[in-house]
Write a protein that holds these residues in place. Structure first.
Motif, PDB file in Angstrom:
ATOM      1  N   MET A   1       0.857  -1.184   0.023  1.00 26.71           N
ATOM      2  CA  MET A   1       0.030  -0.004   0.023  1.00 26.71           C
ATOM      3  C   MET A   1       0.990   1.091   0.076  1.00 26.71           C
ATOM      4  SD  MET A   1      -2.854   1.253   2.656  1.00 26.71           S
ATOM      5  CE  MET A   1      -2.191   1.033   4.282  1.00 26.71           C
ATOM      6  N   ALA A   2       0.688   2.231  -0.899  1.00 28.12           N
ATOM      7  CA  ALA A   2       1.457   3.310  -1.056  1.00 28.12           C
ATOM      8  C   ALA A   2       0.683   4.502  -0.165  1.00 28.12           C
ATOM      9  CB  ALA A   2       1.551   3.674  -2.479  1.00 28.12           C
ATOM     10  N   ILE A   3       1.605   5.591  -0.052  1.00 30.53           N
ATOM     11  CA  ILE A   3       0.961   6.663   0.837  1.00 30.53           C
ATOM     12  C   ILE A   3      -0.213   7.474  -0.219  1.00 30.53           C
ATOM     13  CG2 ILE A   3       2.440   8.240  -0.647  1.00 30.53           C
ATOM     14  CD1 ILE A   3       2.632  10.188   2.021  1.00 30.53           C
ATOM     15  N   ASP A   4      -1.358   7.810   0.532  1.00 30.68           N
ATOM     16  CA  ASP A   4      -2.298   8.472  -0.026  1.00 30.68           C
ATOM     17  C   ASP A   4      -1.999   9.871  -0.500  1.00 30.68           C
ATOM     18  OD1 ASP A   4      -4.691   9.811  -1.066  1.00 30.68           O
ATOM     19  OD2 ASP A   4      -5.722   9.580   1.039  1.00 30.68           O
ATOM     20  N   PRO A   5      -1.746   9.897  -2.151  1.00 37.27           N
ATOM     21  CA  PRO A   5      -1.469  11.514  -2.382  1.00 37.27           C
ATOM     22  C   PRO A   5      -2.319  12.336  -2.305  1.00 37.27           C
ATOM     23  CG  PRO A   5      -2.320   9.890  -4.246  1.00 37.27           C
ATOM     24  CD  PRO A   5      -2.186   9.146  -3.140  1.00 37.27           C
ATOM     25  N   HIS A   6      -3.607  12.129  -1.904  1.00 36.15           N
ATOM     26  CA  HIS A   6      -4.587  13.019  -1.347  1.00 36.15           C
ATOM     27  C   HIS A   6      -4.742  13.199   0.067  1.00 36.15           C
ATOM     28  CE1 HIS A   6      -5.378  13.368  -5.745  1.00 36.15           C
ATOM     29  NE2 HIS A   6      -5.555  11.937  -5.618  1.00 36.15           N
ATOM     30  N   PHE A   7      -3.983  12.872   0.862  1.00 37.76           N
ATOM     31  CA  PHE A   7      -4.088  12.681   2.315  1.00 37.76           C
ATOM     32  C   PHE A   7      -4.443  14.273   2.891  1.00 37.76           C
ATOM     33  CE2 PHE A   7       0.150  14.202   1.857  1.00 37.76           C
ATOM     34  CZ  PHE A   7       0.399  15.169   2.802  1.00 37.76           C
ATOM     35  N   GLU A   8      -3.941  15.186   2.484  1.00 33.79           N
ATOM     36  CA  GLU A   8      -4.489  16.552   3.006  1.00 33.79           C
ATOM     37  C   GLU A   8      -6.105  16.800   3.047  1.00 33.79           C
ATOM     38  OE1 GLU A   8      -2.816  16.248   0.100  1.00 33.79           O
ATOM     39  OE2 GLU A   8      -3.387  17.603  -1.211  1.00 33.79           O
ATOM     40  N   GLU A   9      -6.559  15.891   1.831  1.00 35.75           N
ATOM     41  CA  GLU A   9      -7.946  15.999   1.687  1.00 35.75           C
ATOM     42  C   GLU A   9      -8.687  14.894   2.567  1.00 35.75           C
ATOM     43  OE1 GLU A   9      -8.437  15.603  -2.476  1.00 35.75           O
ATOM     44  OE2 GLU A   9      -7.348  17.557  -2.711  1.00 35.75           O
ATOM     45  N   THR A  10      -8.217  13.858   2.975  1.00 33.58           N
ATOM     46  CA  THR A  10      -8.875  12.788   3.409  1.00 33.58           C
ATOM     47  C   THR A  10      -8.351  12.558   4.948  1.00 33.58           C
ATOM     48  OG1 THR A  10      -6.917  11.176   2.671  1.00 33.58           O
ATOM     49  CG2 THR A  10      -8.838  11.530   1.324  1.00 33.58           C
ATOM     50  N   ARG A  11      -7.434  13.245   5.304  1.00 31.24           N
ATOM     51  CA  ARG A  11      -6.983  13.107   6.771  1.00 31.24           C
ATOM     52  C   ARG A  11      -7.058  14.356   7.308  1.00 31.24           C
ATOM     53  NH1 ARG A  11      -2.542   8.887   7.957  1.00 31.24           N
ATOM     54  NH2 ARG A  11      -2.919   7.156   6.055  1.00 31.24           N
ATOM     55  N   GLU A  12      -7.045  14.530   8.786  1.00 27.62           N
ATOM     56  CA  GLU A  12      -7.023  15.599   9.641  1.00 27.62           C
ATOM     57  C   GLU A  12      -5.390  16.222  10.062  1.00 27.62           C
ATOM     58  OE1 GLU A  12      -9.507  17.811  10.516  1.00 27.62           O
ATOM     59  OE2 GLU A  12     -10.939  16.473   9.211  1.00 27.62           O
ATOM     60  N   ARG A  13      -5.104  17.234   9.822  1.00 29.11           N
ATOM     61  CA  ARG A  13      -4.108  17.704  10.434  1.00 29.11           C
ATOM     62  C   ARG A  13      -4.122  17.662  12.095  1.00 29.11           C
ATOM     63  NH1 ARG A  13      -1.947  22.403  11.833  1.00 29.11           N
ATOM     64  NH2 ARG A  13       0.250  22.694  11.875  1.00 29.11           N
ATOM     65  N   GLU A  14      -3.159  16.750  12.947  1.00 27.78           N
ATOM     66  CA  GLU A  14      -3.271  16.901  14.059  1.00 27.78           C
ATOM     67  C   GLU A  14      -2.420  17.932  14.798  1.00 27.78           C
ATOM     68  OE1 GLU A  14      -2.854  12.904  15.312  1.00 27.78           O
ATOM     69  OE2 GLU A  14      -5.001  12.048  14.442  1.00 27.78           O
ATOM     70  N   GLY A  15      -1.344  18.775  14.027  1.00 31.56           N
ATOM     71  CA  GLY A  15      -0.656  19.448  14.756  1.00 31.56           C
ATOM     72  C   GLY A  15       0.668  19.360  14.133  1.00 31.56           C
ATOM     73  N   THR A  16       1.881  19.661  15.024  1.00 31.43           N
ATOM     74  CA  THR A  16       3.132  19.381  14.459  1.00 31.43           C
ATOM     75  C   THR A  16       3.887  18.640  15.255  1.00 31.43           C
ATOM     76  OG1 THR A  16       3.815  21.674  15.379  1.00 31.43           O
ATOM     77  CG2 THR A  16       3.055  21.551  13.057  1.00 31.43           C
ATOM     78  N   GLU A  17       4.888  18.303  14.772  1.00 32.35           N
ATOM     79  CA  GLU A  17       6.019  17.634  15.688  1.00 32.35           C
ATOM     80  C   GLU A  17       7.510  17.866  14.956  1.00 32.35           C
ATOM     81  OE1 GLU A  17       7.254  12.981  16.362  1.00 32.35           O
ATOM     82  OE2 GLU A  17       5.187  13.467  17.356  1.00 32.35           O
ATOM     83  N   ARG A  18       8.280  18.372  15.609  1.00 34.35           N
ATOM     84  CA  ARG A  18       9.677  18.949  15.107  1.00 34.35           C
ATOM     85  C   ARG A  18       9.599  19.798  13.764  1.00 34.35           C
ATOM     86  NH1 ARG A  18      13.507  13.670  16.314  1.00 34.35           N
ATOM     87  NH2 ARG A  18      12.289  13.039  18.241  1.00 34.35           N
ATOM     88  N   GLU A  19       8.537  20.850  14.279  1.00 36.25           N
ATOM     89  CA  GLU A  19       8.164  21.699  13.126  1.00 36.25           C
ATOM     90  C   GLU A  19       7.652  21.077  11.798  1.00 36.25           C
ATOM     91  OE1 GLU A  19      11.141  24.828  13.129  1.00 36.25           O
ATOM     92  OE2 GLU A  19      11.696  24.411  15.145  1.00 36.25           O
ATOM     93  N   VAL A  20       7.136  19.872  11.819  1.00 38.29           N
ATOM     94  CA  VAL A  20       6.646  19.283  10.709  1.00 38.29           C
ATOM     95  C   VAL A  20       5.071  18.766  10.898  1.00 38.29           C
ATOM     96  CG1 VAL A  20       6.877  17.222   9.227  1.00 38.29           C
ATOM     97  CG2 VAL A  20       8.902  18.419  10.115  1.00 38.29           C
ATOM     98  N   ASP A  21       4.426  19.083   9.960  1.00 38.99           N
ATOM     99  CA  ASP A  21       2.923  18.737  10.075  1.00 38.99           C
ATOM    100  C   ASP A  21       2.785  17.211  10.185  1.00 38.99           C
ATOM    101  OD1 ASP A  21       2.211  21.328   9.788  1.00 38.99           O
ATOM    102  OD2 ASP A  21       1.778  21.267   7.572  1.00 38.99           O
ATOM    103  N   VAL A  22       1.700  17.171  11.014  1.00 34.28           N
ATOM    104  CA  VAL A  22       1.303  15.663  11.315  1.00 34.28           C
ATOM    105  C   VAL A  22       0.016  15.330  11.217  1.00 34.28           C
ATOM    106  CG1 VAL A  22       1.085  13.964  13.063  1.00 34.28           C
ATOM    107  CG2 VAL A  22       2.975  15.402  13.279  1.00 34.28           C
ATOM    108  N   TRP A  23      -0.313  14.457  10.165  1.00 35.23           N
ATOM    109  CA  TRP A  23      -1.574  14.185   9.759  1.00 35.23           C
ATOM    110  C   TRP A  23      -2.032  12.757  10.045  1.00 35.23           C
ATOM    111  CZ3 TRP A  23      -3.882  17.749   6.256  1.00 35.23           C
ATOM    112  CH2 TRP A  23      -2.932  18.774   5.750  1.00 35.23           C
TER     113      TRP A  23
END
Length: 109
Positions: A1-23
């Motif tokens: 299974m590959a990464i979902d290329p549309h993750f920003e539409e299908t997942r919620e952004r939960e915050g950041t960790e080490r200055e990187v967005d976490v979905w």
């Protein structure tokens, strides 16, 4: 299974960790979600082989420890994703298709 290329539409952004967005969803240590936006790494399928880190010409990735994750105890975090030059080497060398680079994505968030 590959990464979902549309993750920003299908997942919620939960915050950041080490200055990187976490979905999400996340439920450590087994479920870690996706890290990054422009350069995104699905931590749940990343096997931590380091090919992307070794091949990246601009050092986008850094190792992070993920103890207890079923795939690997370390992952490559796109800590410096703003340096990405969209060469797609990381996407090409990832043996499990855990990375997605979208040149326009950082402007849609």
């Amino acid at each position: 299974m590959a990464i979902d290329p549309h993750f920003e539409e299908t997942r919620e952004r939960e915050g950041t960790e080490r200055e990187v967005d976490v979905w999400g969803p996340t439920d450590p240590p087994e479920t870690l979600g996706i890290r990054g936006t422009h350069v995104a790494v699905d931590f749940d399928i990343c096997i931590g082989d380091g090919a992307c880190l070794e091949d990246c010409p601009v050092d986008v990735f850094e190792w992070v420890d993920t103890p207890g994750h079923p795939e690997s105890d370390r992952k490559v975090n796109p800590t410096n994703e703003s340096q990405c030059i969209d060469c797609m080497l990381c996407v090409d060398v990832c043996p499990v298709d855990a990375i997605d680079v979208d040149p326009g994505r950082e402007n849609r968030i």
